[in-house]
Structure formats: structure tokens, C-alpha cells
Design an enzyme around this catalytic site. Structure first.
Site, PDB file in Angstrom:
ATOM      1  CB  CYS A   1      23.902   6.514 -20.174  1.00 43.87           C
ATOM      2  SG  CYS A   1      22.506   6.190 -19.068  1.00 43.87           S
TER       3      CYS A   1
ATOM      4  CD  GLU B   1      31.701  -0.178 -27.395  1.00 45.39           C
ATOM      5  OE1 GLU B   1      32.819  -0.689 -27.515  1.00 45.39           O
ATOM      6  OE2 GLU B   1      31.307   0.361 -26.369  1.00 45.39           O
TER       7      GLU B   1
ATOM      8  CB  CYS C   1      25.226   3.601 -12.831  1.00 44.88           C
ATOM      9  SG  CYS C   1      23.457   3.671 -13.116  1.00 44.88           S
TER      10      CYS C   1
ATOM     11  CB  CYS D   1      27.104  -6.204 -17.848  1.00 42.41           C
ATOM     12  SG  CYS D   1      25.973  -7.422 -18.413  1.00 42.41           S
TER      13      CYS D   1
ATOM     14  CB  CYS E   1      23.824  -6.873 -25.745  1.00 44.30           C
ATOM     15  SG  CYS E   1      23.915  -5.528 -24.584  1.00 44.30           S
TER      16      CYS E   1
ATOM     17  CB  CYS F   1      27.737   1.900 -15.786  1.00 48.16           C
ATOM     18  SG  CYS F   1      27.340   1.847 -17.544  1.00 48.16           S
TER      19      CYS F   1
HETATM   20  N1  SAH Z   1      20.699   1.439 -18.746  1.00 43.82           N
HETATM   21  C1  SAH Z   1      20.075   0.205 -18.543  1.00 43.82           C
HETATM   22  C2  SAH Z   1      20.539  -0.883 -19.492  1.00 43.82           C
HETATM   23  C3  SAH Z   1      22.027  -0.984 -19.797  1.00 43.82           C
HETATM   24  S1  SAH Z   1      23.108  -1.640 -18.626  1.00 43.82           S
HETATM   25  C4  SAH Z   1      20.233  -0.250 -17.106  1.00 43.82           C
HETATM   26  O1  SAH Z   1      21.010   0.338 -16.387  1.00 43.82           O
HETATM   27  O2  SAH Z   1      19.507  -1.168 -16.718  1.00 43.82           O
HETATM   28  C5  SAH Z   1      22.763  -3.377 -18.522  1.00 43.82           C
HETATM   29  C6  SAH Z   1      23.064  -3.963 -17.151  1.00 43.82           C
HETATM   30  O3  SAH Z   1      24.484  -4.006 -16.880  1.00 43.82           O
HETATM   31  C7  SAH Z   1      22.460  -3.141 -16.031  1.00 43.82           C
HETATM   32  O4  SAH Z   1      21.866  -3.954 -15.057  1.00 43.82           O
HETATM   33  C8  SAH Z   1      23.676  -2.440 -15.494  1.00 43.82           C
HETATM   34  O5  SAH Z   1      23.483  -1.953 -14.211  1.00 43.82           O
HETATM   35  C9  SAH Z   1      24.736  -3.508 -15.599  1.00 43.82           C
HETATM   36  N2  SAH Z   1      26.094  -2.982 -15.471  1.00 43.82           N
HETATM   37  C10 SAH Z   1      26.524  -1.741 -15.758  1.00 43.82           C
HETATM   38  N3  SAH Z   1      27.842  -1.625 -15.475  1.00 43.82           N
HETATM   39  C11 SAH Z   1      28.252  -2.826 -15.005  1.00 43.82           C
HETATM   40  C12 SAH Z   1      29.523  -3.358 -14.581  1.00 43.82           C
HETATM   41  N4  SAH Z   1      30.623  -2.609 -14.600  1.00 43.82           N
HETATM   42  N5  SAH Z   1      29.567  -4.629 -14.168  1.00 43.82           N
HETATM   43  C13 SAH Z   1      28.460  -5.407 -14.173  1.00 43.82           C
HETATM   44  N6  SAH Z   1      27.249  -4.976 -14.590  1.00 43.82           N
HETATM   45  C14 SAH Z   1      27.147  -3.701 -14.991  1.00 43.82           C
HETATM   46 FE1  SF4 Z   2      23.175   4.306 -17.892  1.00 44.50          FE
HETATM   47 FE2  SF4 Z   2      25.088   2.514 -17.345  1.00 44.50          FE
HETATM   48 FE3  SF4 Z   2      23.423   3.308 -15.416  1.00 44.50          FE
HETATM   49 FE4  SF4 Z   2      22.501   1.743 -17.400  1.00 44.50          FE
HETATM   50  S1  SF4 Z   2      24.053   1.189 -15.864  1.00 44.50           S
HETATM   51  S2  SF4 Z   2      21.551   3.601 -16.578  1.00 44.50           S
HETATM   52  S3  SF4 Z   2      23.741   2.512 -19.125  1.00 44.50           S
HETATM   53  S4  SF4 Z   2      24.904   4.621 -16.493  1.00 44.50           S
END
Ligand code: SAH
Ligand code: SF4
Length: 369
Positions: free
Chosen positions: A134, A112, A138, A357, A127, A141
């Protein structure tokens, strides 16, 4: 999390991308690569400049538009090449104008990308994804729950922007590597894609941000290549226990080492970094954590960007975390400002179409259509 397996699969070959019929995709190729390609067809090098301009400056959708090429050469191109190997599987438009593209890659995998227009700015931000899935996992996410499938090539990353421009007719002026995937576990392809974004797509380095969950070797590599882009660290918690829980790679690359790596990055590049911080109700939004965050970054050349949690859902439909109230967000912001840094709360876009995000996941679960 299997980072070893992930690292091994980092693609080293620079074979051009092909569509499902085996035709070479021209979107995302550098000028030099296009020169190679036209040479292989027995054509003069300046033909590559013409094609490059059609792809990158005029956003051509077909070879028939390339009127300064002979009809014969255009027919030849149709046989052996295609404009893009990314197919728009679905496009969702939010009531705030945000567009979420689901792209089908030549191997059937899906990724996406999002196009955001902010009312207070006349420029558009895209974006892009850097991986299918991934490996970092996290806990807040959606992409993390998909697991890792594969890296995207530089071409696949660049073509997300070109495809968005071709579809929307709008120029992407700002770019964030914040879609699916961890950019710094696919560093070489990401670096190559940044070069093409700057040199061919025409996005200024100062308008590009790479966001990482904290992969120290990747941060060091980015420092080494010293591109004029902004580095953002997804910190999310100032204390070891909470960060280990929500960003599991903290066990491998702990917070003090990360802050050192950022300091080195700032020293070498002279560029301010961004600290991203997801506000999870009762988990990362406590006042003591805001103060701890302020202490942690006081001596770092940075801005802080708070991201109120966007809901992501477990199989049974319940959200993994709660979202702090607006009051709680503002209270946290105020305390974090004691660091003397600029603290902003990220404006969310496209929540109604799961484009905000962390919501990039899917109705598809295994990365396939
Ligand atoms: N993998 C990279 C970039 C992609 S995520 C990273 O983790 O930095 C982009 C941003 O969105 C990151 O700061 C991530 O932590 C945040 N993010 C992920 N899941 C989210 C959620 N459910 N609500 C708000 N921000 C989120
Ligand atoms: Fe991967 Fe999502 Fe963590 Fe970014 S926030 S490193 S995309 S699991």
C-alpha cells in the site's frame, strides 16, 4: 508515499489472468468473459453457463468434476485453462476459528485474505486485499510499512473469495475490502470485482463494505457508479495535526473535504456510511478527541466503529503504539455517543495469527515468496 507512480500503474487492460504455465484462469471471469473464452475454443455459448455454474455455484476444484461437459472438452480445458491462478502458500487457523490465507499470485507476489466466523452470527465474513502492499503509509498499519507493489486485477480479488470457499467448504456471506491495500487507489478493478461478487459469487451488495483511508476522487467515483455497498472511511483522528501524522494522505485530502465528500456520497446513494476510528493509546484516544469526533460527524448519516489498535512491530520488535485499556475504550465510546450515532467497538479476530486489522503483513517483507 508516491501516489503518482501508483495511479499511473492502475491496470487498464482486461487480459484474463493466467497461471505460471500460461493457462487462462477461469475463477473471477464474468459470464460474458467466459462466453468469449468458450467461443475462442469453438464451443457453443451455453458451455460458458455450465462452466460459470461449476466455478461460482458448485465451487469446483477440477475439470473432472464438470460432468456435464464431454470428456473431450474437459481434456481440452485442462490444456488451455486452470480453475484458479492463486495458490495457497500458507493457511493459518486461529484458536477463535479465523483462517488467514497467504496466496501466491502467478508473478510470485503474495497477498493475504482472512475468513472470520463470529460466534454470535451464523454467517461468515471474508476480508480481501485489493493491492500488493500500500502506498498510503499509515503509521500504525503493517501493510503501510511494506510500501506499494502493484494493484490486483478484479479476477485476483474475486478469486480470493472463491479460493476461500473452495478450501473451507463454507459460503462467504459478508465481504469487507479491508485486507492489504487501498481499494480506492485501484478503483476500477475494485468496482469490477464488486460487480462480479454481486452477480456471480452471489454476495448481496448490502453485505459488502469498502474501506478507504480517504481518497476523494475514489469516493466520488464510487458515488458515481452508485453500487449498493457500504462505504467506510478510516478517519482515525478528528484533528488535522494527528491525522496528518497517522494517515499521511490527509495533507492531500484534508478532513473537511473528506466529510463533504461523504455527505455527497450519502446524498446521492441514500446510504449510511461508516466511520472507522483506530484507538491508539495517548495519540487518538484522548477525551477531547472523542468530543471533537462527535462534533465532526453529528450532521453526517453514519455509524462509528472503534478499532482498538492491534500491535504492529518495528524491526527491533517494539510495537509502534500502545493499545488503550478496556476502560479507556469505553470512555471514548461514551463520549463519541454524544454525536447521537451508534458507536461500536470492533470485535477482534485472529490476533494470535496476525490476522486482525492492520496485522496483514508478513514474515515476507518484499511481497515475494
Ligand atoms: N486501506 C483501507 C482498507 C484496509 S485497512 C483503509 O485504510 O481503510 C482496514 C482497517 O483496519 C482500516 O480502518 C485501517 O485503518 C485499520 N487498521 C490498520 N492497521 C490497524 C491496526 N494496527 N490496528 C487496528 N486497526 C488497523
Ligand atoms: Fe494502506 Fe494500511 Fe493505511 Fe489502509 S491502513 S491505507 S492498508 S497503510
Amino acid at each position: 508515499m508516491n501516489l503518482t507512480k501508483q495511479n499511473d500503474s492502475e491496470s487498464k487492460t482486461k487480459e484474463p489472468l493466467r497461471d505460471s504455465s500460461g493457462r487462462i484462469a477461469l475463477s473471477g471471469l464474468t459470464l460474458d468473459e467466459m462466453k468469449e473464452f468458450v467461443k475462442g475454443l469453438g464451443e457453443k455459448a451455453f458451455r460458458a453457463d455450465q462452466i460459470h455454474s461449476w466455478i461460482y455455484a458448485k465451487w469446483a476444484k477440477s475439470f473432472d468434476e464438470m460432468t456435464n461437459l464431454s470428456a473431450e472438452f474437459r481434456e481440452k480445458l485442462k490444456e488451455v485453462a486452470c480453475i484458479s491462478a492463486l495458490e495457497i502458500a500458507t493457511l493459518k487457523v486461529s484458536k477463535d476459528g479465523t483462517r488467514k490465507y497467504l496466496f501466491r499470485l502467478p508473478d510470485g507476489k503474495l497477498v493475504e485474505s482472512v475468513l472470520m466466523c463470529f460466534q454470535d452470527r451464523d454467517t461468515l465474513s471474508a476480508c480481501v486485499s485489493s493491492q500488493v502492499g500500500c502506498a498510503v503509509g499509515c503509521t500504525f498499519c503493517a501493510t503501510g510499512y511494506l510500501g506499494f507493489m502493484r494493484n490486483l486485477s478484479s479476477q485476483e480479488i474475486v478469486d480470493q473469495v472463491l479460493s476461500i470457499q473452495r478450501e473451507s467448504g463454507k459460503r462467504v456471506a459478508n465481504l469487507v475490502y479491508m485486507g492489504q491495500g487501498e481499494p480506492l487507489l485501484n478503483t476500477e478493478n475494485v468496482v469490477q470485482s464488486i460487480n462480479t461478487m454481486i452477480n456471480s459469487v452471489g454476495i448481496g451488495g448490502r453485505h459488502i463494505t469498502v474501506s478507504t483511508s480517504g481518497i476523494i476522487p475514489g469516493i466520488e467515483r464510487l458515488r458515481e457508479v452508485n453500487l449498493p455497498v457500504t462505504l467506510a472511511l478510516s478517519l482515525h483522528a478528528p484533528d488535522k495535526a494527528t491525522r496528518e501524522e497517522v494517515v499521511p494522505i490527509t495533507k492531500k485530502w484534508p478532513i473537511p473535504d473528506l466529510i463533504d465528500a461523504l455527505r455527497d456520497y450519502v446524498d446521492t446513494t441514500g446510504r449510511r456510511v461508516t466511520i472507522e476510528y483506530v484507538l491508539l493509546k495517548d495519540v487518538t484516544d484522548r477525551p477531547d478527541q472523542a468530543k471533537q469526533l462527535a462534533d465532526l460527524v453529528r450532521d453526517l448519516h453514519c455509524n462509528i466503529n472503534l478499532i482498538p489498535y492491534n500491535p504492529t512491530y518495528a524491526e527491533d520488535g517494539t510495537a509502534y503504539y500502545g493499545r488503550p485499556s478496556r476502560d479507556a475504550q469505553l470512555r471514548f465510546k461514551e463520549l463519541a455517543e454524544r454525536s447521537g450515532k451508534t458507536v461500536t467497538i470492533r470485535l477482534e479476530r485472529g490476533t494470535d495469527i496476525d490476522a486482525a486489522c492492520g496485522q496483514l503483513h508478513n514474515a515476507y517483507k518484499d511481497g515475494n515468496a
